[in-house]
Motif scaffolding. Structure first.
Motif: not given
Lengths: 738, 683
Positions: A149-157, A581-589, A699-706
């Motif tokens: 849970a903590a990591l998901l919050i951490l990687l939530e763009n 640029q900066i966007h408010l975009l969530g981590n899709v996964v 895949s969550v980490y990958f999306v975060y990095c992307t």
């Protein structure tokens, strides 16, 4: 002492924590420390970049500036605690408030301490990571799930973006999670050590965190209500516990009432107290407030009204302000022009002198209160105060005509009577100029009419019509001033029928010429008026809740339904030259998994519930309890932070969904652990499931990095890279035209 | 009522927690409740009323007859007075006439109530010719009593309904009689029932639904019997009726729904019932409470649209396709070329409700409001200034010449729109619009069709790919300004006098998909193309149904109070704070004022408070495991279950009004008031 001790074993226990020595044993959970550090890094990295106004900083920034300058303002978006926290950041960074917050993307000048202004929201955002961990641990799930849970919050763009700027959502989420965590801690202590020191600590912290959440944004109210409901439910179970005596139940109830209701209310009031203490200068929003409130601020109206006589007497010279303040504040006014004999639509008028409501200070706003039985227009010595129920005439100061109304239709509101200043045309239309003064907010029926404080209705004696601001603005012949009418069908109280004296002095001039000079001169005498804190609080609170911003269309606004699938994004900032640029975009996964988790949770719960009703128990009782309490918090938290938006009419943005999505994310590891513990029966299945989870997590980490470049605003991306990021057609990624 | 209160579950005096205030002693128990107890086997299923002892069995029909008689007498007393239009009769009477005349109109409520009024008028010999212009108009020779009588009849039925409901719930004759008395003598109820209004009809169905729900609950011990089916389906019928009169009826649907879910949950927990049986129960409820009402509701609209087949005042609210259904509308039975072509003369209708046609005229925007060019507005009426010619953006050849070939406009083409009367082009630029400051101004520009590149618009059809043809009437089109990228739309705001109070047209830079920025082509004249009949676009019934609901919902949310208007607030209602003037503006007139009987209303409020107190203390006592006698247990069950149902009804019909932004009136409280009266009656 003679206090009977025999009935107080529970009180004894309540205060038992005082008897033991204070012992500190340190036990450090390295998971927590690591997560906190990672959270801090992810949120604080390059915090002062970009050194420009990002999105809603333009909105909150102006309030920070006003705090720095101690100028009063009203913000209808929420209570003041959040603004104050932001201002605290500015204060610590030594901000002087001198910056023009006028457009997004404007470069900050050197005097703006960008880092410290953004520090508090970023810290709050970073601390959400260990909080998430701790919440899952307290919900009795494994450390592995908690870590997830903590990591998901951490990687939530989206949470990262929202935390890194001078915005309030991350602070709100922090307080919400803190409240949930402290309630869970409290509840888990409940079984073994009621009324211990830590029990009290967590209970009180729940209340404090709730009030802070409500103080930051009103959305926090719903989480507060959720926790209250859960606490109520838990207490209801306690009532059924036959082992507890009635007295100890009572003590439990009182303790909860104190911590969860009284303390939050007191805290909430204290926010406003600090707010009003800090902001003592008059400013741009003064006119929204009543005269009494304005008079309590330094400068502005106070400068004019300082030293006015308090009691309105016969012969007083006054200006009358309409209490409603809509469509704009205005004062009862008259001028030498008359109503046109015929209006454009063919209706006739009395052709007498116009009476209007005028939104600017003017010498024609002055009226004299006259006793119908006497001729003189000066205040006698001693002054004879006007009381509730007295009958007066109102004489217009400059033209010395009497305020009058009669059975003639008003120019724009034909169902009401025309109000005029009476001109004797010597036709069969006698003067009807007697008005009864009714003090609306009187305490007794013999109250004296007071300057600023009294809210007064003028009831026409002949027709019992009430002097009212209709709100319509007159055509050209009335100089677009606001129409004033006599309302015959007065249906109860409405602010448009209530007036208060704003400027006031005792008239001294016998002759009209002298009087005109007197009317032009500023008022001067001495009595200061101070509103109590509660009166100010009530007024400000009411204004915050009722103020409506109109025309709220926005390019990036979205509807609540779009949020689940993240159909919209918000562009926060664009580099003036490069493509950064900066966007408010969530981590899709993460968002998709969170939705699936919520769905799975709901379906499974329904399934279990129906089966249990048929006396088929799939889960052991304690596992079922865990499952239910996790759902209460996570699904409940999601629902209360999301569903109310469907009932709101204000402009909505994607960031409103973030508190809800945080709860939804907490649900993912819960559901995953449940699936692996209870539904994967064989070892093979279990290991396959674990492998799947690892793959999914990467895949969550990958999306975060992307999406990191548009989360942090660097590095700058090329046009093709930006186009590749546009995963959904509805996303608005800004691509500069070549 | 006071006597009964201490009796409610207050057995274990000494062990009571301090939360239940100081009324611990088992006081003199209420007569009505005790009598009920004596006739029931504790814990056993409820016995039908027919088993009751003979003296009471005789008393009940007599009481019912008495109550009904009194009720009718009070409602029909001096019914024809005043002989002029009172308050909302001006609306609903008028709508009744529309049905008789079969002219189409638009109202924010569903049609059943007005259809019934129309039917009552028709049967009683009213010919639909009275104009119902404003309150206070005299009826003269027109026969209005039939319609009033119909409403009064339904209003009178409320009393027996309430009587039976309470009797069923509490099994106590005095309680039922008290309820009936309260309703008979409530002045507010009487007033509301005497005029041509929707409220008596609504309340009739609402109470009918509650009564049949309660009845079907009490048949629960013999499921699938004839009476069980009867009451269950009657509940469904009443639900359809209530919703069909006003959307407020949805709250009673919610009440019945919650009750049904509770019921089913109960059945599910009953292990002696097989799953197949449970499935049957479920299906029966779905059939009676969902499918049947839906079918009736739909049928109601079918009748509505069949009866109203002539063009009337409601046309403008509906889409072009819808209008083509109405006899007398200019779209009825006309034929136009199917596909849009260059050189055609067209009108464009905005798709928002009451959106109007794209319009221009010889007047300029006044000084200081954008550029001083020709105004472009949206106009609700049909007019030759609504006509535009479609031209190619790059050539100005006369396409109407018979020699030139026909070329169709395709999705994605860049076009120019020339106003036919003034020969100016539809134009936009980066000046702010007159009212919506964030949008761009739209003007008419150029002389005789020659303008500049700001006159170019790209035409796009919603949900279509490039290159497709554009259909008249059926395609939803948006016009995108090529130079600035904004979309042509109507903001819905009315322009001031200089704009002839027509509606503002702007070019919005926010690329949102709203009906405000969508248009369709309505008239289409092109002599070179063959005309097709519009019947091909005849909307299906489902489409008509959907559209009329959308229009109603928008209309409902559009009823917002103006700034300085005095409206009543929901919290005014229960305390009878102020009434509503029905008739009589002048002092000499016959006056009617809607006001509840203060004794009854305040009594109701007190009861609600007492009820909450009793419920909480009973529930706490039960939870604490206080040993109650079987009699008290039964009593507390009635309090919690029966009272709960009524209380829930009150809440559901009252609380939602706090959240509505629209204009609220006193009479909205009446359904809630019915429930609180029943609650009072029970104690």
């Amino acid at each position: 002492t003679l206090i009977p001790l025999e009935f107080s074993p529970t009180f004894d226990r309540m205060l038992g924590f005082l008897k033991k020595p204070v012992v500190v044993t340190a036990e450090i959970n390295m998971n927590l420390v690591t997560l906190t550090v990672m959270g801090l890094i992810s949120r604080l990295w390059g915090l002062s970049y970009p050194r420009a106004v990002v999105f809603d900083e333009v909105y909150y920034g102006q309030f920070v500036s006003l705090y720095m300058k101690r100028i009063f303002f009203v913000d209808d978006s929420g209570p003041p605690f959040g603004h104050m926290l932001l201002a605290l950041g500015g204060y610590l960074g030594g901000f002087d408030g001198n910056f023009l917050w006028n457009r997004i993307g404007a470069e900050y000048s050197m005097n703006v301490p960008v880092w410290s202004l953004r520090l508090l929201p970023a810290l709050a955002g970073a601390l959400c990571v260990p909080l998430a961990y701790q919440i899952l641990v307290e919900l009795q799930f494994s450390h592995c799930a908690a870590l997830g849970a903590a990591l998901l919050i951490l990687l939530e763009n989206s949470l990262i973006t929202q935390s890194r700027f001078m915005l309030l959502e991350s602070v709100l989420i922090f307080f919400i999670l803190l409240a949930v965590l402290s309630y869970l801690k409290f509840y888990n202590l409940q079984r073994h050590s009621s009324f211990s020191g830590s029990w009290w600590f967590w209970l009180l912290l729940t209340g404090v965190a709730c009030s802070c959440a409500v103080g930051v944004k009103y959305m926090g109210l719903f989480t507060y209500l959720l926790l209250l409901a859960i606490a109520g439910l838990h207490f209801w179970h306690m009532i059924g516990d036959q082992n507890l005596s009635n007295v100890s139940l009572m003590c439990h109830l009182l303790a909860r009432g104190l911590a969860l209701i009284i303390i939050p209310v007191a805290m909430y009031l204290s926010f406003f107290y600090v707010h009003l203490t800090l902001l003592y200068r008059s400013g741009p929003h003064d006119q929204i407030m009543t005269s009494a409130f304005q008079a309590s601020l330094e400068g502005g109206l106070a400068r004019i009204t300082q030293g006015q006589p308090l009691e309105v007497a016969y012969g007083s010279q006054i200006t009358l302000r309409n209490v409603l303040g809509k469509p704009m504040q205005c004062w009862l006014h008259s001028h030498t022009n008359t109503y046109p004999i015929r209006y454009e639509n063919g209706r006739g008028s009395s052709h007498q002198q116009q009476v209007t409501c005028y939104p600017f200070k003017d010498v024609n706003n002055w009226w004299i209160v006259k006793d119908p039985g006497m001729q003189q227009l000066v205040v006698s010595n001693p002054p004879r105060p006007v009381r509730h129920g007295h009958i007066v005439q109102l004489v217009h100061g400059i033209t010395t005509r009497y305020l009058n109304t009669h059975d003639v239709a008003a120019p724009l509101s034909p169902h009401s009577q025309e109000v005029s200043c009476y001109i004797d045309y010597n036709i069969s239309m006698p003067a009807q100029n007697l008005w009864r003064v009714e003090i609306v907010n009187r305490e007794s029926d013999t109250d004296v009419w007071k300057t600023i404080l009294s809210e007064v209705r003028f009831v026409h004696v002949n027709t019992s019509a009430v002097l009212k601001l209709s709100g319509a603005s007159l055509p050209e012949w009335g100089y677009r001033q606001l129409e004033v009418v006599g309302e015959k069908l007065s249906k109860g109280y409405h602010q448009s029928m209530v007036w208060n004296v704003e400027e006031h002095r005792y008239g001294k001039s016998q002759e009209q010429k002298e009087r005109e000079v007197e009317l032009h001169s500023p008022t001067q005498m001495d009595i200061s008026k101070n509103l109590s804190f509660m009166a100010k609080f009530m007024e400000l609170q009411w204004k915050i809740l009722t103020l409506k911003n109109e025309d709220t269309e926005h390019k990036y606004s979205s509807s609540a339904l779009d949020w689940i699938t993240m159909d919209t994004n918000i562009a926060y900032w664009l580099h003036p030259t490069s493509g950064a640029q900066i966007h408010l975009l969530g981590n899709v996964v993460t968002w998709a998994s969170a939705n699936i988790a919520a769905l799975v949770y709901t379906c499974l719960s329904l399934w279990y519930l129906i089966r249990r009703r048929r006396k088929i128990y799939d889960l052991p009782e304690d596992a079922w309890q865990l499952w239910v309490s996790a759902g209460e918090i996570c699904v409940g938290g999601w629902a209360v932070n999301y569903l109310p938006f469907f009932l709101m009419e204000k402009t909505l943005f994607l960031y409103h969904y973030l508190p809800a999505v945080t709860f939804q994310i907490l649900l993912i590891p819960i559901v995953l652990q449940h699936l692996s513990d209870h539904l994967c029966r064989s070892l093979l299945l279990k290991s396959m499931f674990s492998a799947l989870i690892v793959a999914w997590f990467s895949s969550v980490y990958f999306v975060y990095c992307t999406f990191r470049p548009v989360t942090y605003g660097e590095p700058s991306l090329s046009v093709t890279e930006l186009k590749d990021l546009r995963w959904k057609d509805s996303w608005n990624i800004l691509i500069r035209k070549q | 009522m006071r006597r009964a209160r201490p009796g409610a579950a207050r057995g274990g005096g000494p062990r009571m927690p301090a939360a239940g205030d100081g009324q611990a002693g088992p006081g003199p128990r209420g007569g009505p409740l005790r009598r009920r107890e004596s006739r029931r086997v504790p814990g056993g299923p409820a016995r039908p009323a027919a088993d009751a002892p003979p003296p009471l069995a005789a008393a009940r029909p007599a009481a019912l007859a008495l109550v009904t008689l009194l009720s009718f007498a009070s409602r029909f007393h001096r019914l024809p007075e005043p002989p002029h239009v009172c308050w909302d009769e001006t609306h609903f009477g008028k709508m009744g006439s529309y049905y008789i005349n079969r002219t189409f109109f638009f109202d924010v409520h569903p049609p059943l109530g007005k259809m019934l009024i129309g039917l009552a008028g028709y049967l009683s010999g009213y010919d639909g010719t009275f104009p119902f212009q404003k309150p206070g108009d005299r009826y003269e020779q027109h026969n209005y009593v039939g319609m009033r009588g119909f409403c009064a009849f339904l209003g009178s039925c409320l009393v027996p309904f309430a009587y039976l409901t309470v009797l069923e719930l509490s099994k106590s004759l005095p309680a039922a009689l008290l309820t009936a008395c309260i309703l008979i003598f409530d002045t507010g109820c009487i007033t509301l029932s005497q005029y041509i209004l929707l409220d008596p009809i609504l309340m009739f169905f609402l109470m009918g639904a509650v009564l049949s729900m309660v009845k079907s609950n009490s048949c629960a011990d013999r499921p699938f019997s004839a009476s069980w089916w009867f009451w269950l389906s009657l509940t469904g019928v009443n639900l359809a009726g209530a919703t069909g009169v006003k959307f407020v009826g949805l709250f009673v649907v919610l009440l019945v729904g919650l009750n049904t879910i509770y019921d089913l949950w109960d059945l599910l927990g009953n292990l002696s019932l097989s799953l197949v049986m449970f499935g049957k129960h479920l299906l029966a409820r779905v059939l009676c409470l969902i499918l049947l009402p839906l079918a009736l509701y739909t049928a109601m609209f079918a009748v509505h649209f069949t009866v109203l087949n002539k063009s009337g005042p409601g046309d403008g609210f509906f889409s072009s396709a819808f209008q083509s259904q109405l006899i007398g509308n200019n779209l009825h039975n006309v034929s136009v070329p199917e596909h849009l072509a260059y050189g055609s003369v067209v009108t464009m209708k905005n798709l928002r409700m009451a959106g109007g046609y794209l319009h221009s005229h010889w007047h300029l925007y006044p000084e200081g409001i954008g550029a001083r060019q020709q105004q472009v507005t949206a106009y609700l009426h049909k007019d030759s200034n609504n006509l535009w010619i479609i031209k190619k953006h790059d050539s100005d050849t006369d396409l109407s010449a018979p020699s030139s070939p026909v070329e169709f406009v395709r999705h994605g083409d860049t076009i120019r729109l020339e106003h036919k009367e003034t020969s100016r082009n539809l134009h936009s630029h980066q000046h702010e619009a007159p009212l919506t400051r964030k949008h761009f101004q739209v003007t008419g520009y150029g002389i005789n069709g020659t303008g500049d590149s700001n006159d170019f618009w790209r035409i796009e059809v919603v949900g279509r790919k490039t290159g497709k043809l554009i259909k008249v009437l059926r395609s939803q089109v948006r016009l995108i300004h090529v130079a600035t990228g904004c979309i042509l739309g109507s903001s819905g705001k009315t322009l001031p006098k200089w704009g002839w109070e027509q509606v503002e047209v702007t070019c919005t830079p926010y690329l949102k998909e709203t009906p405000n920025s969508l248009w369709n082509f309505e008239d289409h004249v092109n002599p070179k193309l063959p005309n097709i009949s519009l019947d091909v676009l005849k909307p299906s019934f489902a489409e008509i149904l959907l559209e009329s609901h959308m229009v109603m919902i928008r209309g409902n949310s559009g009823l917002k109070p103006k700034d300085n208007e005095v409206t009543s607030k929901p919290w005014h209602w229960p305390i009878n704070y102020q009434g509503l003037r029905f008739s009589g503006v002048n002092e000499t007139d016959y006056r009617v004022y809607l006001l509840g009987n203060p004794v009854i209303w305040w009594l109701n409020l007190v009861t609600i408070g007492l009820y909450l107190l009793i419920t909480v203390s009973t529930a706490v006592a039960l939870k604490r495991g206080v040993q109650l006698t079987s009699e008290l247990k039964e009593l507390s069950r009635v309090v919690l279950r029966g009272g709960g149902q009524i209380m829930l009804g009150w809440l559901l019909h009252y609380l939602p009004f706090f959240m509505m932004g629209r204009v609220l009136y006193f009479h909205h409280y009446f359904p809630a008031m019915l429930f609180s009266s029943m609650l009072t009656g029970k104690y």
